[in-house]
Design an enzyme around this catalytic site. Sequence first.
Site, mmCIF file in Angstrom:
data_model
loop_
_atom_site.group_PDB
_atom_site.id
_atom_site.type_symbol
_atom_site.label_atom_id
_atom_site.label_comp_id
_atom_site.label_asym_id
_atom_site.label_seq_id
_atom_site.Cartn_x
_atom_site.Cartn_y
_atom_site.Cartn_z
ATOM 1 N N SER A 12 0.790 -1.233 0.022
ATOM 2 C CA SER A 12 0.165 -0.143 -0.001
ATOM 3 C C SER A 12 0.845 1.317 0.052
ATOM 4 C CB SER A 12 -0.833 0.194 1.316
ATOM 5 O OG SER A 12 -0.133 0.094 2.536
ATOM 6 N N SER A 13 2.005 1.155 0.499
ATOM 7 C CA SER A 13 3.011 2.465 0.199
ATOM 8 C C SER A 13 4.331 2.170 0.400
ATOM 9 C CB SER A 13 2.721 3.184 1.464
ATOM 10 O OG SER A 13 2.894 2.623 2.731
ATOM 11 N N GLY A 14 5.230 3.058 -0.004
ATOM 12 C CA GLY A 14 6.823 2.796 0.404
ATOM 13 C C GLY A 14 7.467 3.957 0.941
ATOM 14 N N ARG A 15 8.510 3.738 1.509
ATOM 15 C CA ARG A 15 9.278 4.954 1.844
ATOM 16 C C ARG A 15 10.773 4.612 1.852
ATOM 17 N NH1 ARG A 15 6.865 0.708 3.486
ATOM 18 N NH2 ARG A 15 5.098 2.025 4.575
ATOM 19 N N ASP A 237 10.264 -8.667 2.456
ATOM 20 C CA ASP A 237 10.248 -7.603 3.238
ATOM 21 C C ASP A 237 9.948 -8.413 4.803
ATOM 22 O OD1 ASP A 237 7.598 -8.617 2.795
ATOM 23 O OD2 ASP A 237 6.731 -6.877 2.310
ATOM 24 N N THR A 238 9.331 -9.525 4.806
ATOM 25 C CA THR A 238 9.329 -10.334 6.245
ATOM 26 C C THR A 238 10.547 -10.862 6.553
ATOM 27 O OG1 THR A 238 7.019 -10.855 5.417
ATOM 28 C CG2 THR A 238 7.901 -12.041 7.466
ATOM 29 N N THR A 259 0.489 -5.687 6.407
ATOM 30 C CA THR A 259 -0.794 -6.068 5.482
ATOM 31 C C THR A 259 -0.930 -7.451 5.795
ATOM 32 O OG1 THR A 259 -0.257 -4.270 3.934
ATOM 33 C CG2 THR A 259 -1.473 -6.237 2.943
ATOM 34 N N ASN A 296 1.087 -17.547 7.330
ATOM 35 C CA ASN A 296 0.512 -16.343 6.824
ATOM 36 C C ASN A 296 -0.917 -15.859 7.386
ATOM 37 O OD1 ASN A 296 2.720 -16.444 5.252
ATOM 38 N ND2 ASN A 296 1.425 -15.386 3.416
ATOM 39 N N GLN A 304 -7.247 -2.134 6.570
ATOM 40 C CA GLN A 304 -6.921 -1.287 5.753
ATOM 41 C C GLN A 304 -7.841 -1.061 4.520
ATOM 42 O OE1 GLN A 304 -3.136 -2.874 4.290
ATOM 43 N NE2 GLN A 304 -1.858 -2.358 5.913
#
Length: 474
Positions: A12-15, A237-238, A259, A296, A304
């Site tokens: 949903s987003s990046g940084r 990412d995990t 998420t 999971n 969200q």
Amino acid sequence: MEYYLAVDIGASSGRHILAHMEDGRIVLEEVYRFYNGMEDKDGHKIWNAEKLFDDILEGMKKCKEIGKIPVTMGIDTWGVDFCLLDKDDKRIGDLVAYRDDRTAGMDEEVYKIISEDELYERTGIQKAIFNTIYQLMALKTKEPEKLKEARTLLMVPDYFNFLLTGVRKQEYTNASTTQLLNAKTGEWDHELIKKLDFPDELFGELSMPGTVVGPLKREIAEKVGFDLKVVLPATHDTGSAVMSVPCTEENTLYISSGTWSLMGCELPKANCSKEAKNANFTNEGGYEKRYRFLKNIMGLWMIQSVKKEFEAGFDYPGKNKDDDYSFANLCDRAKEETIDSIVAANDGRFLNPDSMIREIQNACRECGMQVPVTPWEIARVIYRSLAKCYKETTEEIENITGKKFNSVNIVGGGSNAVYLNELTAAETGRSVNAGPGEATAIGNIGAQMLSNGVFSSLSEFRECVYQSFGVIKY
């Protein structure tokens, strides 16, 4: 002063987060944040690869603007999604998203070739219809010309690394989510790949977190105004988030809460037992080829989705134009409600419904439970349902592994959800340690720092994470 840049891209987003060491502690600074989300194109759900790469470059330019040039950078994203390159290194088609329905029925196509039990014994990866193996089977079945044209397969972060450097590398932790790695060797299962009739040349040498990909291509360096080395973190990412769990105990139970909620422990060897398969656990690759034995759980995707629907105008009794649908307020208001309904949070019906609100209401209605109608009631149902999943999963992990855990360590954005943390402590009967919210970026940075000699071991890095960010106990 040496800076390290983590580019952490979620669903949903990046940084872009810069880090440096100061008085023996890690100091973080967010320099850029951008939107991400699935788009509809030609009947498929896709990721906008061009926009995402533009945002990667924009965040790098911000580093130049503030005069903090990183020595290295690393990119992490979600797992399972990939792109194919042709003989000229051009991308073939769009970057199709894992929630696309092209994989419907592809599990049965795979099981015509190899049984579900044997597939788990070989790979140790839980069945999820969006796994790469089923996405590739969809291509083989529906668009075989694309597979025939392909010469390279790159997972999403591998692809962005290629665009930055011109170097093609396949990183281990993200590759493990494909369900095409052998759980015993930690390498591509070429026998399985041959059985499935996927082009073997797509699956090359795997690279481990900490590997230097290379310097930026000259044209990229000119665009952003500096050069650096691109280093592989745990690009899944995990995998990065688990690296930053601020606990050095051997038996550590964690939840990477975003998420998805990924709940599990680390094992030196994969557990591909029937018990693990029946409980739908997975053995994903981790730093130093540790195995992330986890399940999971649907996670904050539910809240969200509900948040977006209410922000878009979904009606309910007592609605007020000033109602606050922020995650913090949804969590706080949920605690004040009394509705006792729960749903099976991991049911596939919640994977990508047309309306998450309606789906939760229908699930309650079908079970004869009170139907939530306000945002706060719906949020309470979601949080209580997740906590129940955490309890069940804790018991499963202990039964399957024979390990005992005294605490649950929560990292990621969900670690800030106070009510959910309280529910998790109550449901599991264990203390909850809420760690850093930017766990994935911290783990990404940790792999870079380990590669550069700032830390000598993962344990030393984790101790520094604890000293730098601490935990909140519940």
